[in-house]
Design a protein around this motif. Structure first.
Motif, PDB file in Angstrom:
ATOM      1  N   MET A  49       3.697   9.985   9.814  1.00  0.00           N
ATOM      2  CA  MET A  49       2.852   8.840  10.100  1.00  0.00           C
ATOM      3  C   MET A  49       2.108   8.461   8.814  1.00  0.00           C
ATOM      4  O   MET A  49       1.467   9.298   8.195  1.00  0.00           O
ATOM      5  CB  MET A  49       1.862   9.221  11.205  1.00  0.00           C
ATOM      6  N   ASN A  50       2.199   7.195   8.422  1.00  0.00           N
ATOM      7  CA  ASN A  50       1.482   6.771   7.213  1.00  0.00           C
ATOM      8  C   ASN A  50       0.031   6.401   7.549  1.00  0.00           C
ATOM      9  O   ASN A  50      -0.356   6.346   8.712  1.00  0.00           O
ATOM     10  CB  ASN A  50       2.221   5.637   6.498  1.00  0.00           C
ATOM     11  N   GLN A  51      -0.753   6.123   6.509  1.00  0.00           N
ATOM     12  CA  GLN A  51      -2.188   5.868   6.705  1.00  0.00           C
ATOM     13  C   GLN A  51      -2.439   4.634   7.572  1.00  0.00           C
ATOM     14  O   GLN A  51      -3.338   4.633   8.412  1.00  0.00           O
ATOM     15  CB  GLN A  51      -2.906   5.727   5.359  1.00  0.00           C
ATOM     16  N   ALA A  52      -1.646   3.584   7.391  1.00  0.00           N
ATOM     17  CA  ALA A  52      -1.829   2.372   8.209  1.00  0.00           C
ATOM     18  C   ALA A  52      -1.596   2.685   9.681  1.00  0.00           C
ATOM     19  O   ALA A  52      -2.362   2.227  10.541  1.00  0.00           O
ATOM     20  CB  ALA A  52      -0.899   1.260   7.736  1.00  0.00           C
ATOM     21  N   GLN A  53      -0.569   3.467   9.977  1.00  0.00           N
ATOM     22  CA  GLN A  53      -0.300   3.830  11.373  1.00  0.00           C
ATOM     23  C   GLN A  53      -1.467   4.629  11.953  1.00  0.00           C
ATOM     24  O   GLN A  53      -1.858   4.411  13.101  1.00  0.00           O
ATOM     25  CB  GLN A  53       0.991   4.646  11.473  1.00  0.00           C
ATOM     26  N   ILE A  54      -2.015   5.515  11.157  1.00  0.00           N
ATOM     27  CA  ILE A  54      -3.168   6.307  11.608  1.00  0.00           C
ATOM     28  C   ILE A  54      -4.371   5.392  11.845  1.00  0.00           C
ATOM     29  O   ILE A  54      -5.053   5.502  12.868  1.00  0.00           O
ATOM     30  CB  ILE A  54      -3.501   7.420  10.584  1.00  0.00           C
TER      31      ILE A  54
ATOM     32  N   GLY B  59     -10.824  -1.853   8.869  1.00  0.00           N
ATOM     33  CA  GLY B  59     -10.025  -3.055   9.089  1.00  0.00           C
ATOM     34  C   GLY B  59     -10.214  -4.138   8.057  1.00  0.00           C
ATOM     35  O   GLY B  59      -9.246  -4.609   7.440  1.00  0.00           O
ATOM     36  N   LEU B  60     -11.445  -4.535   7.844  1.00  0.00           N
ATOM     37  CA  LEU B  60     -11.693  -5.653   6.928  1.00  0.00           C
ATOM     38  C   LEU B  60     -11.664  -5.223   5.461  1.00  0.00           C
ATOM     39  O   LEU B  60     -11.500  -6.062   4.581  1.00  0.00           O
ATOM     40  CB  LEU B  60     -13.010  -6.346   7.278  1.00  0.00           C
ATOM     41  N   SER B  61     -11.787  -3.933   5.203  1.00  0.00           N
ATOM     42  CA  SER B  61     -11.706  -3.497   3.803  1.00  0.00           C
ATOM     43  C   SER B  61     -10.253  -3.291   3.372  1.00  0.00           C
ATOM     44  O   SER B  61      -9.899  -3.615   2.249  1.00  0.00           O
ATOM     45  CB  SER B  61     -12.525  -2.237   3.573  1.00  0.00           C
ATOM     46  N   LYS B  62      -9.402  -2.815   4.271  1.00  0.00           N
ATOM     47  CA  LYS B  62      -8.017  -2.529   3.900  1.00  0.00           C
ATOM     48  C   LYS B  62      -7.031  -3.637   4.269  1.00  0.00           C
ATOM     49  O   LYS B  62      -6.015  -3.806   3.594  1.00  0.00           O
ATOM     50  CB  LYS B  62      -7.538  -1.245   4.593  1.00  0.00           C
ATOM     51  N   TYR B  63      -7.309  -4.344   5.366  1.00  0.00           N
ATOM     52  CA  TYR B  63      -6.300  -5.250   5.927  1.00  0.00           C
ATOM     53  C   TYR B  63      -6.787  -6.693   6.049  1.00  0.00           C
ATOM     54  O   TYR B  63      -6.198  -7.494   6.766  1.00  0.00           O
ATOM     55  CB  TYR B  63      -5.846  -4.728   7.295  1.00  0.00           C
ATOM     56  N   ARG B  64      -7.829  -7.015   5.335  1.00  0.00           N
ATOM     57  CA  ARG B  64      -8.463  -8.332   5.415  1.00  0.00           C
ATOM     58  C   ARG B  64      -7.481  -9.486   5.181  1.00  0.00           C
ATOM     59  O   ARG B  64      -7.586 -10.540   5.787  1.00  0.00           O
ATOM     60  CB  ARG B  64      -9.601  -8.409   4.404  1.00  0.00           C
ATOM     61  N   ASP B  65      -6.525  -9.303   4.294  1.00  0.00           N
ATOM     62  CA  ASP B  65      -5.615 -10.384   3.910  1.00  0.00           C
ATOM     63  C   ASP B  65      -4.529 -10.674   4.943  1.00  0.00           C
ATOM     64  O   ASP B  65      -3.831 -11.674   4.828  1.00  0.00           O
ATOM     65  CB  ASP B  65      -4.961 -10.070   2.561  1.00  0.00           C
TER      66      ASP B  65
ATOM     67  N   PHE C 211      -5.294  -8.275  22.511  1.00  0.00           N
ATOM     68  CA  PHE C 211      -5.726  -7.402  21.420  1.00  0.00           C
ATOM     69  C   PHE C 211      -4.626  -6.393  21.087  1.00  0.00           C
ATOM     70  O   PHE C 211      -4.255  -6.216  19.927  1.00  0.00           O
ATOM     71  CB  PHE C 211      -7.016  -6.679  21.837  1.00  0.00           C
ATOM     72  N   LEU C 212      -4.093  -5.735  22.108  1.00  0.00           N
ATOM     73  CA  LEU C 212      -3.074  -4.712  21.888  1.00  0.00           C
ATOM     74  C   LEU C 212      -1.772  -5.316  21.368  1.00  0.00           C
ATOM     75  O   LEU C 212      -1.072  -4.682  20.563  1.00  0.00           O
ATOM     76  CB  LEU C 212      -2.854  -3.906  23.170  1.00  0.00           C
ATOM     77  N   ASP C 213      -1.438  -6.535  21.797  1.00  0.00           N
ATOM     78  CA  ASP C 213      -0.245  -7.221  21.268  1.00  0.00           C
ATOM     79  C   ASP C 213      -0.409  -7.511  19.778  1.00  0.00           C
ATOM     80  O   ASP C 213       0.516  -7.283  18.992  1.00  0.00           O
ATOM     81  CB  ASP C 213       0.020  -8.522  22.027  1.00  0.00           C
ATOM     82  N   LEU C 214      -1.571  -8.018  19.403  1.00  0.00           N
ATOM     83  CA  LEU C 214      -1.833  -8.284  17.984  1.00  0.00           C
ATOM     84  C   LEU C 214      -1.810  -6.999  17.166  1.00  0.00           C
ATOM     85  O   LEU C 214      -1.280  -6.966  16.053  1.00  0.00           O
ATOM     86  CB  LEU C 214      -3.187  -8.984  17.804  1.00  0.00           C
ATOM     87  N   LEU C 215      -2.354  -5.952  17.730  1.00  0.00           N
ATOM     88  CA  LEU C 215      -2.370  -4.671  17.039  1.00  0.00           C
ATOM     89  C   LEU C 215      -0.940  -4.161  16.829  1.00  0.00           C
ATOM     90  O   LEU C 215      -0.613  -3.660  15.753  1.00  0.00           O
ATOM     91  CB  LEU C 215      -3.201  -3.655  17.839  1.00  0.00           C
ATOM     92  N   ALA C 216      -0.090  -4.324  17.815  1.00  0.00           N
ATOM     93  CA  ALA C 216       1.315  -3.908  17.697  1.00  0.00           C
ATOM     94  C   ALA C 216       2.007  -4.722  16.583  1.00  0.00           C
ATOM     95  O   ALA C 216       2.812  -4.169  15.824  1.00  0.00           O
ATOM     96  CB  ALA C 216       2.034  -4.086  19.017  1.00  0.00           C
ATOM     97  N   LYS C 217       1.701  -6.013  16.485  1.00  0.00           N
ATOM     98  CA  LYS C 217       2.274  -6.827  15.420  1.00  0.00           C
ATOM     99  C   LYS C 217       1.819  -6.337  14.047  1.00  0.00           C
ATOM    100  O   LYS C 217       2.601  -6.294  13.105  1.00  0.00           O
ATOM    101  CB  LYS C 217       1.899  -8.306  15.605  1.00  0.00           C
ATOM    102  N   LEU C 218       0.558  -5.996  13.953  1.00  0.00           N
ATOM    103  CA  LEU C 218       0.027  -5.452  12.695  1.00  0.00           C
ATOM    104  C   LEU C 218       0.748  -4.156  12.323  1.00  0.00           C
ATOM    105  O   LEU C 218       1.100  -3.953  11.161  1.00  0.00           O
ATOM    106  CB  LEU C 218      -1.468  -5.182  12.820  1.00  0.00           C
TER     107      LEU C 218
END
Length: 113
Positions: free
Chosen positions: A1-6, A50-56, A103-110
């Motif tokens: 599992m990578n850091q994003a998945q965690i 979330g906003l520090s790592k994935y803001r873009d 929310f969970l659908d968007l999270l799955a897309k991410l």
């Protein structure tokens, strides 16, 4: 599992806890003002991870918007419950479920990115 998945798995768990706490409060559980404030676990995750790592990522902004809508709906339902409009508060849980699904659908897309 990578850091994003965690990171995203942590958010999923925090979100499920949030939804569970909403349901608990609306069925007579103890209201924890700190949990539902800006210091609650989901808000802290957005601010610290979330906003520090994935803001873009556009989905992150959408995810944050859905969570903010969840917060405002939750506050409305808890207010109704506390003012004795218990049935109306319970009816509003369907909106929480709808937003949670989004929310969970968007999270799955991410996670898929």
């Amino acid at each position: 599992m990578n850091q994003a998945q965690i990171d995203f798995q942590q958010l999923r768990i925090k979100h499920i806890l949030f939804k569970s706490k909403v349901r608990s409060v609306l069925y007579g559980g103890t209201y924890d003002a700190n949990f539902f404030s800006n210091h609650g676990p989901v808000n802290v995750w957005f601010n610290s991870v979330g906003l520090s790592k994935y803001r873009d990522l556009p989905e992150m902004q959408s995810l944050l918007q859905v969570h903010q809508e969840l917060n405002s709906t939750t506050n409305l339902l808890i207010s109704r419950y506390q003012s004795g409009k218990i049935e109306q508060a319970h009816e509003g849980l369907s909106k929480i479920d709808e937003l949670s699904e989004k929310f969970l659908d968007l999270l799955a897309k991410l996670e898929g990115k």
